[in-house]
Motif scaffolding. Structure first.
Motif, PDB file in Angstrom:
ATOM      1  N   HIS A 282       0.850  -1.194   0.000  1.00 21.59           N
ATOM      2  CA  HIS A 282       0.000   0.000   0.000  1.00 21.59           C
ATOM      3  C   HIS A 282       0.888   1.247   0.000  1.00 21.59           C
ATOM      4  O   HIS A 282       1.035   1.931   1.019  1.00 21.59           O
ATOM      5  N   PRO A 283       1.507   1.539  -1.144  1.00 23.08           N
ATOM      6  CA  PRO A 283       2.498   2.630  -1.186  1.00 23.08           C
ATOM      7  C   PRO A 283       1.927   3.991  -0.816  1.00 23.08           C
ATOM      8  O   PRO A 283       2.668   4.856  -0.341  1.00 23.08           O
ATOM      9  N   GLU A 284       0.620   4.178  -0.997  1.00 21.94           N
ATOM     10  CA  GLU A 284       0.047   5.475  -0.623  1.00 21.94           C
ATOM     11  C   GLU A 284       0.113   5.681   0.883  1.00 21.94           C
ATOM     12  O   GLU A 284       0.393   6.797   1.365  1.00 21.94           O
ATOM     13  N   HIS A 285      -0.134   4.623   1.659  1.00 21.45           N
ATOM     14  CA  HIS A 285      -0.022   4.731   3.106  1.00 21.45           C
ATOM     15  C   HIS A 285       1.439   4.810   3.543  1.00 21.45           C
ATOM     16  O   HIS A 285       1.765   5.486   4.526  1.00 21.45           O
ATOM     17  N   LEU A 286       2.307   4.127   2.813  1.00 20.62           N
ATOM     18  CA  LEU A 286       3.739   4.202   3.099  1.00 20.62           C
ATOM     19  C   LEU A 286       4.220   5.646   2.948  1.00 20.62           C
ATOM     20  O   LEU A 286       4.942   6.169   3.809  1.00 20.62           O
ATOM     21  N   ALA A 287       3.802   6.296   1.874  1.00 15.43           N
ATOM     22  CA  ALA A 287       4.201   7.686   1.648  1.00 15.43           C
ATOM     23  C   ALA A 287       3.625   8.604   2.724  1.00 15.43           C
ATOM     24  O   ALA A 287       4.301   9.526   3.203  1.00 15.43           O
ATOM     25  N   THR A 288       2.400   8.346   3.127  1.00 18.41           N
ATOM     26  CA  THR A 288       1.775   9.166   4.173  1.00 18.41           C
ATOM     27  C   THR A 288       2.556   9.059   5.478  1.00 18.41           C
ATOM     28  O   THR A 288       2.818  10.068   6.145  1.00 18.41           O
ATOM     29  N   LEU A 289       2.935   7.840   5.859  1.00 17.33           N
ATOM     30  CA  LEU A 289       3.660   7.651   7.116  1.00 17.33           C
ATOM     31  C   LEU A 289       5.050   8.279   7.064  1.00 17.33           C
ATOM     32  O   LEU A 289       5.554   8.761   8.091  1.00 17.33           O
ATOM     33  N   ARG A 290       5.663   8.292   5.899  1.00 13.18           N
ATOM     34  CA  ARG A 290       6.974   8.947   5.792  1.00 13.18           C
ATOM     35  C   ARG A 290       6.843  10.455   5.977  1.00 13.18           C
ATOM     36  O   ARG A 290       7.702  11.098   6.581  1.00 13.18           O
ATOM     37  N   SER A 291       5.770  11.023   5.461  1.00 14.22           N
ATOM     38  CA  SER A 291       5.589  12.470   5.569  1.00 14.22           C
ATOM     39  C   SER A 291       4.930  12.880   6.873  1.00 14.22           C
ATOM     40  O   SER A 291       5.103  14.007   7.342  1.00 14.22           O
ATOM     41  N   ARG A 292       4.181  11.937   7.477  1.00 13.54           N
ATOM     42  CA  ARG A 292       3.472  12.242   8.727  1.00 13.54           C
ATOM     43  C   ARG A 292       3.709  11.112   9.741  1.00 13.54           C
ATOM     44  O   ARG A 292       2.827  10.299  10.023  1.00 13.54           O
ATOM     45  N   PRO A 293       4.917  11.018  10.287  1.00 14.72           N
ATOM     46  CA  PRO A 293       5.229   9.912  11.211  1.00 14.72           C
ATOM     47  C   PRO A 293       4.365   9.907  12.458  1.00 14.72           C
ATOM     48  O   PRO A 293       4.287   8.874  13.137  1.00 14.72           O
ATOM     49  N   LEU A 295       1.357   9.654  12.555  1.00 14.56           N
ATOM     50  CA  LEU A 295       0.252   8.728  12.304  1.00 14.56           C
ATOM     51  C   LEU A 295       0.632   7.268  12.572  1.00 14.56           C
ATOM     52  O   LEU A 295      -0.206   6.382  12.432  1.00 14.56           O
ATOM     53  N   MET A 296       1.887   7.011  12.940  1.00 14.86           N
ATOM     54  CA  MET A 296       2.322   5.629  13.145  1.00 14.86           C
ATOM     55  C   MET A 296       1.473   4.885  14.181  1.00 14.86           C
ATOM     56  O   MET A 296       1.138   3.713  13.972  1.00 14.86           O
ATOM     57  N   PRO A 297       1.099   5.483  15.332  1.00 11.62           N
ATOM     58  CA  PRO A 297       0.241   4.736  16.263  1.00 11.62           C
ATOM     59  C   PRO A 297      -1.069   4.263  15.632  1.00 11.62           C
ATOM     60  O   PRO A 297      -1.525   3.138  15.909  1.00 11.62           O
ATOM     61  N   ASP A 298      -1.673   5.077  14.775  1.00  9.55           N
ATOM     62  CA  ASP A 298      -2.890   4.646  14.083  1.00  9.55           C
ATOM     63  C   ASP A 298      -2.586   3.510  13.113  1.00  9.55           C
ATOM     64  O   ASP A 298      -3.382   2.562  12.979  1.00  9.55           O
ATOM     65  N   ALA A 299      -1.445   3.608  12.435  1.00 10.07           N
ATOM     66  CA  ALA A 299      -1.062   2.543  11.511  1.00 10.07           C
ATOM     67  C   ALA A 299      -0.830   1.228  12.249  1.00 10.07           C
ATOM     68  O   ALA A 299      -1.208   0.151  11.761  1.00 10.07           O
ATOM     69  N   VAL A 300      -0.222   1.301  13.423  1.00 14.64           N
ATOM     70  CA  VAL A 300       0.014   0.085  14.204  1.00 14.64           C
ATOM     71  C   VAL A 300      -1.307  -0.569  14.588  1.00 14.64           C
ATOM     72  O   VAL A 300      -1.456  -1.802  14.487  1.00 14.64           O
ATOM     73  N   GLU A 301      -2.294   0.212  15.006  1.00 10.51           N
ATOM     74  CA  GLU A 301      -3.596  -0.377  15.359  1.00 10.51           C
ATOM     75  C   GLU A 301      -4.244  -1.045  14.153  1.00 10.51           C
ATOM     76  O   GLU A 301      -4.822  -2.126  14.269  1.00 10.51           O
ATOM     77  N   GLU A 302      -4.148  -0.412  12.988  1.00 11.92           N
ATOM     78  CA  GLU A 302      -4.736  -1.018  11.798  1.00 11.92           C
ATOM     79  C   GLU A 302      -3.978  -2.280  11.393  1.00 11.92           C
ATOM     80  O   GLU A 302      -4.575  -3.263  10.948  1.00 11.92           O
ATOM     81  N   LEU A 303      -2.657  -2.282  11.571  1.00 11.18           N
ATOM     82  CA  LEU A 303      -1.886  -3.495  11.292  1.00 11.18           C
ATOM     83  C   LEU A 303      -2.252  -4.619  12.245  1.00 11.18           C
ATOM     84  O   LEU A 303      -2.295  -5.790  11.845  1.00 11.18           O
ATOM     85  N   HIS A 358      -6.223   5.453   8.284  1.00 13.97           N
ATOM     86  CA  HIS A 358      -7.094   6.536   8.744  1.00 13.97           C
ATOM     87  C   HIS A 358      -8.419   6.001   9.286  1.00 13.97           C
ATOM     88  O   HIS A 358      -9.325   6.788   9.551  1.00 13.97           O
ATOM     89  N   ARG A 359      -8.533   4.696   9.466  1.00 15.09           N
ATOM     90  CA  ARG A 359      -9.778   4.095   9.934  1.00 15.09           C
ATOM     91  C   ARG A 359     -10.175   4.715  11.276  1.00 15.09           C
ATOM     92  O   ARG A 359      -9.381   4.768  12.220  1.00 15.09           O
TER      93      ARG A 359
END
Length: 432
Positions: A282-293, A295-303, A358-359
């Motif tokens: 999901h490169p779009e989310h990868l790019a988002t996390l690089r520009s907005r680190p 958001l990593m806690p939200d990404a971890v919950e979704e993972l 972003h869920r």
């Protein structure tokens, strides 16, 4: 809610979890036995779960060893079953079918297999190592360790052009963290991790029994050594609770050491590797996390919802005949709570097959629920976030080194985990 079948069953809607219009099919008759765990399941279990959910909320399934179990497929019933007092995790309640790993008593008396009273007693003994304050004090160590293994990964990439991210980064990082808590040398942790992997997915007949025997003997030696020279670590404090205060038995002591080492490494390793694979997909989310680190806690919950390796919660055994979603389950039968299926349930999550950092609803069951909520949840979240953040920052063009169809997965119905994750990068960024 699950009720004994001696009582009338009354189904009521949960106002906080409204159903979205799907009508339950009639429960599968007892003669319907499903055989879902084949080669296709090991490659990608999620289409299999989608079919199972449409077949019913509770299904009788055949496991790879030929035994039968009841699989709970939908989120509302899985969540309710976690807190049902009629569903015991104690193997002594089993009358037939699958029980899980055949462990010696010295490994079996752990928190996963113990019901409320003893569970709470043992949980209190180890909880001091996993308080949010203590976990936050470990953050600097995790950051340092992640940077070290990122350096090593960069060296392998520079030397060979490709590297196995599991071997060079995802596997050793959690071993260092839990090793610091228990004062276990990294080399010992690596051997322990190999034995756990063989236990979950044996390559040859007899590998599971051999791995369990090696784990058992190692832990006995470790405790013997630590007794002779105690330190300021969690294992030493547990030994003191055993020897000085008699607050746990010898089998409970060894079993707690086993659980802390296994739970503190196994899932985190595969969440790092599986999490990175998900982000690469999901490169779009990868790019988002690089520009907005941030958001990593939200990404971890979704993972945790989307890519957790654990397919099932620890098996349960009804202490009396129960009904789950209208299906009668006899006392002593094996009940499997389908975590991975629950996390893709469209009645619970909008577009559950979509990975979305972003869920809005980040609730999930990946770390348990109720009494058996994961003691190391905050530590696991922190490790995964630091690990993925380090990789994204250090390797801006990290990619798979092989076609995705060539990735190898464990042949296990319990754990959907990669055997290796070959990666490549054009030019790793300099450290610091």
């Amino acid at each position: 809610m699950n009720r004994p079948t001696t009582e009338p069953t009354q189904r009521t809607a949960d106002p906080e979890r409204p159903r979205r219009g799907r009508q339950d099919p009639a429960p599968a008759p007892a003669a319907d036995v499903h055989r879902p765990f084949d080669a296709g399941f090991f490659r990608d279990p999620y289409p299999v779960y989608a079919r199972l959910r449409t077949s019913g909320p509770v299904l009788k399934v055949v496991l790879p060893d030929g035994s039968h179990a009841w699989l709970v497929t939908r989120e509302e019933h899985v969540r309710a079953a976690f807190t049902d007092p009629l569903l015991s995790v104690n193997k002594a309640r089993s009358r037939n079918g699958y029980q899980g790993f055949s462990l010696p008593p010295a490994l079996d008396a752990n928190l996963l297999n113990i019901d409320p009273d003893d569970h709470l007693r043992l949980r209190r003994l180890v909880s001091r190592g996993f308080t949010p304050r203590h976990v936050e004090r470990l953050r600097d160590r995790v950051v340092t360790a992640a940077a070290h293994y990122a350096d090593r990964l960069a060296e392998r990439l520079a030397e060979h052009g490709t590297a196995d991210l599991l071997a060079e980064f995802a596997n050793p990082l959690p071993l260092v963290v839990i090793g610091q808590l228990l004062d276990v040398p990294e080399a010992d942790g690596r051997a322990f991790s190999r034995w756990v992997a063989a236990m979950h997915a044996p390559a040859h007949p007899g590998d599971t029994a051999d791995a369990i025997d090696r784990i058992h003997r190692y832990l006995l030696d470790l405790i013997r050594t630590r007794r002779a020279a105690p330190g300021d670590d969690l294992l030493s404090s547990l030994i003191a609770a055993r020897d000085a205060d008699d607050r746990l038995s010898e089998d409970e002591l060894v079993s707690l050491a086993f659980l802390l080492l296994m739970a503190g490494t196994e899932n985190v390793q595969h969440l790092i590797s599986g999490g990175l694979l998900t982000l690469l997909r999901h490169p779009e989310h990868l790019a988002t996390l690089r520009s907005r680190p941030e958001l990593m806690p939200d990404a971890v919950e979704e993972l945790l919802r989307y890519a957790h390796p654990n397919q099932m919660a620890i098996r349960r055994f009804p202490t009396a005949a129960v009904e789950i979603a209208g299906v009668r389950i006899p006392a002593g039968d094996t009940v499997l709570l389908g975590l991975a299926s629950a996390h893709r349930d469209p009645d619970r999550y909008p577009e559950p097959e979509v990975f979305d950092i972003h869920r809005a609803d980040t609730s999930h069951l990946a770390l348990g629920h109720g009494l058996h909520y994961c003691l190391g949840a905050s530590l696991a979240r922190m490790e995964i976030g630091v690990a993925l953040g380090t990789l994204l920052e250090r390797f801006p063009d990290l990619r798979l080194a092989v076609p995705e169809r060539e990735l190898e997965w464990r042949q296990s119905f319990r754990s959907h985990a990669l055997r290796q994750l070959p990666v490549a990068v054009s030019a790793p960024a300099p450290a610091g």
